[in-house]
Scaffold this motif. Structure first.
Motif, PDB file in Angstrom:
ATOM      1  N   ASP A   1       2.692  12.050   0.969  1.00  0.00           N
ATOM      2  CA  ASP A   1       1.961  12.603  -0.165  1.00  0.00           C
ATOM      3  C   ASP A   1       0.558  12.980   0.307  1.00  0.00           C
ATOM      4  N   THR A   2      -0.010  13.994  -0.309  1.00  0.00           N
ATOM      5  CA  THR A   2      -1.306  14.491   0.137  1.00  0.00           C
ATOM      6  C   THR A   2      -2.330  14.425  -0.986  1.00  0.00           C
ATOM      7  N   ILE A   3      -3.594  14.430  -0.599  1.00  0.00           N
ATOM      8  CA  ILE A   3      -4.716  14.533  -1.524  1.00  0.00           C
ATOM      9  C   ILE A   3      -5.552  15.719  -1.060  1.00  0.00           C
ATOM     10  N   ALA A   4      -5.808  16.669  -1.963  1.00  0.00           N
ATOM     11  CA  ALA A   4      -6.616  17.831  -1.616  1.00  0.00           C
ATOM     12  C   ALA A   4      -8.043  17.393  -1.296  1.00  0.00           C
ATOM     13  N   THR A   5      -8.677  18.063  -0.360  1.00  0.00           N
ATOM     14  CA  THR A   5     -10.027  17.700   0.075  1.00  0.00           C
ATOM     15  C   THR A   5     -11.015  18.795  -0.283  1.00  0.00           C
ATOM     16  N   ILE A   6     -12.290  18.433  -0.245  1.00  0.00           N
ATOM     17  CA  ILE A   6     -13.376  19.372  -0.520  1.00  0.00           C
ATOM     18  C   ILE A   6     -14.544  19.030   0.397  1.00  0.00           C
ATOM     19  N   SER A   7     -15.257  20.055   0.817  1.00  0.00           N
ATOM     20  CA  SER A   7     -16.414  19.850   1.667  1.00  0.00           C
ATOM     21  C   SER A   7     -17.623  19.572   0.789  1.00  0.00           C
ATOM     22  N   THR A   8     -18.242  18.427   0.984  1.00  0.00           N
ATOM     23  CA  THR A   8     -19.378  18.038   0.149  1.00  0.00           C
ATOM     24  C   THR A   8     -20.228  17.047   0.910  1.00  0.00           C
TER      25      THR A   8
ATOM     26  N   THR B   1       2.462  17.267  -6.362  1.00  0.00           N
ATOM     27  CA  THR B   1       3.606  16.460  -5.917  1.00  0.00           C
ATOM     28  C   THR B   1       4.153  16.927  -4.574  1.00  0.00           C
ATOM     29  N   LYS B   2       3.573  17.967  -4.031  1.00  0.00           N
ATOM     30  CA  LYS B   2       4.056  18.514  -2.763  1.00  0.00           C
ATOM     31  C   LYS B   2       3.710  17.551  -1.623  1.00  0.00           C
ATOM     32  N   THR B   3       4.674  17.349  -0.753  1.00  0.00           N
ATOM     33  CA  THR B   3       4.465  16.495   0.416  1.00  0.00           C
ATOM     34  C   THR B   3       4.408  17.353   1.672  1.00  0.00           C
ATOM     35  N   GLU B   4       3.678  16.850   2.669  1.00  0.00           N
ATOM     36  CA  GLU B   4       3.595  17.522   3.958  1.00  0.00           C
ATOM     37  C   GLU B   4       3.897  16.512   5.050  1.00  0.00           C
ATOM     38  N   PHE B   5       4.856  16.887   5.887  1.00  0.00           N
ATOM     39  CA  PHE B   5       5.281  16.049   7.008  1.00  0.00           C
ATOM     40  C   PHE B   5       5.727  14.661   6.534  1.00  0.00           C
ATOM     41  N   GLY B   6       6.297  14.623   5.315  1.00  0.00           N
ATOM     42  CA  GLY B   6       6.846  13.376   4.792  1.00  0.00           C
ATOM     43  C   GLY B   6       5.828  12.487   4.097  1.00  0.00           C
TER      44      GLY B   6
ATOM     45  N   TYR C   1       0.839  -1.193   0.000  1.00  0.00           N
ATOM     46  CA  TYR C   1       0.000   0.000   0.000  1.00  0.00           C
ATOM     47  C   TYR C   1       0.878   1.248   0.000  1.00  0.00           C
ATOM     48  N   HIS C   2       0.222   2.405  -0.289  1.00  0.00           N
ATOM     49  CA  HIS C   2       0.888   3.698  -0.232  1.00  0.00           C
ATOM     50  C   HIS C   2       0.033   4.627   0.622  1.00  0.00           C
ATOM     51  N   GLU C   3       0.667   5.354   1.530  1.00  0.00           N
ATOM     52  CA  GLU C   3      -0.060   6.195   2.481  1.00  0.00           C
ATOM     53  C   GLU C   3      -0.168   7.631   1.969  1.00  0.00           C
ATOM     54  N   PHE C   4      -1.355   8.202   2.167  1.00  0.00           N
ATOM     55  CA  PHE C   4      -1.625   9.598   1.825  1.00  0.00           C
ATOM     56  C   PHE C   4      -2.136  10.317   3.064  1.00  0.00           C
ATOM     57  N   LEU C   5      -1.782  11.591   3.164  1.00  0.00           N
ATOM     58  CA  LEU C   5      -2.237  12.420   4.280  1.00  0.00           C
ATOM     59  C   LEU C   5      -3.311  13.374   3.779  1.00  0.00           C
ATOM     60  N   LEU C   6      -4.453  13.398   4.470  1.00  0.00           N
ATOM     61  CA  LEU C   6      -5.579  14.247   4.104  1.00  0.00           C
ATOM     62  C   LEU C   6      -5.873  15.215   5.246  1.00  0.00           C
ATOM     63  N   PHE C   7      -6.270  16.441   4.893  1.00  0.00           N
ATOM     64  CA  PHE C   7      -6.671  17.438   5.884  1.00  0.00           C
ATOM     65  C   PHE C   7      -8.126  17.826   5.614  1.00  0.00           C
ATOM     66  N   PHE C   8      -9.007  17.523   6.583  1.00  0.00           N
ATOM     67  CA  PHE C   8     -10.432  17.803   6.424  1.00  0.00           C
ATOM     68  C   PHE C   8     -10.834  19.006   7.274  1.00  0.00           C
ATOM     69  N   THR C   9     -11.697  19.835   6.689  1.00  0.00           N
ATOM     70  CA  THR C   9     -12.283  20.945   7.446  1.00  0.00           C
ATOM     71  C   THR C   9     -13.635  20.559   8.037  1.00  0.00           C
TER      72      THR C   9
ATOM     73  N   ILE D   1      -1.931  11.264  -7.700  1.00  0.00           N
ATOM     74  CA  ILE D   1      -1.166  12.512  -7.598  1.00  0.00           C
ATOM     75  C   ILE D   1      -1.363  13.377  -8.837  1.00  0.00           C
ATOM     76  N   LYS D   2      -1.376  12.736 -10.007  1.00  0.00           N
ATOM     77  CA  LYS D   2      -1.504  13.482 -11.261  1.00  0.00           C
ATOM     78  C   LYS D   2      -2.908  14.045 -11.456  1.00  0.00           C
ATOM     79  N   GLU D   3      -3.944  13.258 -11.151  1.00  0.00           N
ATOM     80  CA  GLU D   3      -5.321  13.659 -11.442  1.00  0.00           C
ATOM     81  C   GLU D   3      -5.836  14.774 -10.541  1.00  0.00           C
ATOM     82  N   GLN D   4      -5.101  15.149  -9.521  1.00  0.00           N
ATOM     83  CA  GLN D   4      -5.537  16.259  -8.671  1.00  0.00           C
ATOM     84  C   GLN D   4      -5.526  17.581  -9.437  1.00  0.00           C
TER      85      GLN D   4
END
Length: 543
Positions: free
Chosen positions: A409-416, A402-407, A286-294, A363-366
């Motif tokens: 990879d991230t995925i941008a989030t949206i409120s929906t 491609t930007k990483t945070e705290f080591g 697996y590969h780990e991603f970090l998400l930030f939710f509002t 990562i690319k499709e973001q």
């Protein structure tokens, strides 16, 4: 000369006759001693924790209810920690004794299979011997004397498997081991490892069911009633009464997997919580991603799915997820809540036989609008999952995906999803609550009063002499206007009905006010119960 010889012969004969009886007695004694030792059989030593009910010279050793030996000595060990029982196995029963023979005490017991050993209430306890299976000869080693009968004799062929478990529930000795609901074995040993701080189990699966245990099977705990709610509906699973009372263990390969090679004896496996957990255990890559939710993450739990339009792509790993480095730059009460997920490419093996690089693809499709959001699995339970989907309105070609945070990879989030529905509902109710309804009702009442004054003035005009001289058509028109205005004045049917409707409207607003206040305090109160507020307490005078 002849008489002397005759006397000598008579003397010798008398001496021989005297020694015949002692010699015969000696021979009989030697034979008896030989017969005693020859029939004594094999000496054995048993080690026990206590000697409850065992009496030297009386407690017999049996095999299939036939006496095969006896206990003739009961003593304590040199350190006084064990009981040493010494006895013998009769000469003609020696073939029963092997290095793997099993001894246990038969006494009255109440167990899983009912009451046993009632016959010993009158005859006293005895020791049961189960013959061994080894071909090697007995080497005079001590045997352990068990308080419980063995679940499988040494001559029963099969496979033994070790399990490790970190779960708090204990599965007792003798609990069934099942394959797809069919009992194929049982728990032989159930013990707690203090050093490892986990439960250790040993399972025995006899032939011919031992071939079902392969290197890729998974074991999980059975027991209890399982009720689950999913988008497919409600599911209720009730096990057998035996499993419901004492628990059990099941094993199988994960769905979609084929049986591997046969397992080795005493191989070690992990015991999982339930059948659903074994499905996730096969995705080790697996590969780990970090998400930030509002949005609120209440209802999002570890193990929740990560999906793309209904296709499972991964699993939520940690909720919330904080590292020491993150806590230095982010507050626990930060606007964004970090969540760690795992993208597992192996879940797409049934969709495509060719390997898919999901990590690079995500990562690319973001840049073309791929975002992560929280959505509800079930409105009744409030459970959430992470949904990946495209949102063209947030397309940003310049985003640095491609930007990483705290080591990570991230995925941008949206409120929906539910959060947006709740937000729109709250905004609508807030706007409705801010309408100047009281002012509108007051102004309407003032307008009715002015209409009443106008009607009175028109009545005076129509009663004057000048009005009588107006053309007949004008009189009809004014009479019609007068009749219409009379229908609007206080006391008329329309006026009374209008006042009644306004009072009902005011009452409705009074009833809606607590609901609006509750929704402002808890946005999801329409689905989940709102917290109960304490009754207001009166203040003392002067405070």
């Amino acid at each position: 000369m002849t008489s002397n010889r005759l006397a000598k012969n008579l003397k010798i004969n008398r001496i021989s006759a005297v020694w015949i009886i002692p010699i015969i007695t000696l021979i009989i004694g030697v034979w008896m001693v030989y017969a005693h030792f020859a029939d004594q059989g094999v000496r054995i030593t048993l080690l026990a924790s206590d000697a409850n009910g065992i009496i030297a010279g009386k407690t017999v050793i049996k095999s299939r209810n036939v006496d095969v030996g006896i206990i003739d000595s009961v003593t304590l060990s040199a350190d006084y920690q064990q009981v040493i029982l010494k006895g013998q196995i009769y000469k003609n029963m020696e073939p029963l004794l092997k290095n793997d023979s099993v001894f246990w005490v038969v006494k009255p017991q109440i167990g899983r299979e009912g009451i046993s050993g009632l016959g010993t209430l009158l005859s006293g306890v005895y020791i049961e011997l189960i013959p061994g299976n080894e071909k090697s000869h007995f080497d005079d080693k001590p045997f352990n004397l068990s308080d419980n009968p063995p679940l499988a004799g040494p001559n029963v062929q099969g496979i033994r498997i070790n399990l490790n478990s970190t779960q708090s529930d204990v599965i007792p000795r003798g609990a069934p081991v099942m394959f797809r609901g069919f009992t194929v074995g049982y728990v032989e040993i159930s013990d707690f490892d203090i050093n490892a701080r986990q439960m250790k189990y040993q399972l025995f699966i006899p032939k011919p069911y031992d071939v079902l245990v392969t290197d890729n099977v998974r074991f999980w705990k059975e027991g209890g009633i399982n009720f689950s709610l999913s988008p497919r509906g409600a599911n209720l699973e009730i096990p057998s009464l035996e499993v419901l009372l004492s628990g059990g263990i099941s094993f199988d390969v994960p769905t979609g997997s084929k049986f591997g090679i046969p397992a080795k004896s005493l191989a070690t496996y992990q015991l999982y919580e339930d059948k659903n957990a074994i499905q996730d255990s096969q995705y080790t890559h697996y590969h780990e991603f970090l998400l930030f939710f509002t949005d609120s993450i209440s209802g999002l739990s570890v193990g929740a799915p990560v999906e793309y339009r209904g296709i499972r792509l991964g699993t939520v790993s940690k909720v919330p997820f904080y590292t020491p480095e993150m806590l230095k730059s982010l507050s626990v009460l930060s606007y964004n809540i970090p969540v760690l997920i795992r993208i597992e490419p192996g879940r797409l093996t049934e969709v495509s036989k060719e390997p898919i690089d999901l990590t690079s693809l995500i990562i690319k499709e973001q840049q073309v609008g791929l975002r992560a959001s929280l959505k509800s699995i079930n409105f009744l339970t409030g459970s959430l999952y992470v949904d990946l989907d495209f949102y063209p309105e947030v397309k940003d070609d310049k985003i640095d995906s491609t930007k990483t945070e705290f080591g990570y990879d991230t995925i941008a989030t949206i409120s929906t999803g539910l959060s947006q529905i709740q937000l729109k509902l709250i905004q609508t109710l807030d706007n409705f609550n801010q309408l100047p309804l009281n002012k509108t009702v007051t102004e309407f009442n003032q307008s009715l009063s002015e209409i009443k004054q106008l009607v009175n003035s028109l009545n005076k005009i129509t009663a004057s002499k000048d009005m009588q001289n107006l053309p007949q058509d004008m009189k009809k028109t004014l009479a019609s206007i007068n009749a219409t205005l009379e229908g609007l004045q206080p006391g008329s049917t329309f006026n009374n009905q209008l006042n009644t409707d306004l009072k009902k409207f005011e009452s409705l607003m009074d009833q809606l006010t607590p609901l609006l206040n509750t929704l402002n305090d808890k946005s999801n109160a329409l689905i989940f119960a709102a917290p109960t507020k304490a009754d207001p307490q009166p203040k003392a005078k002067g405070n």
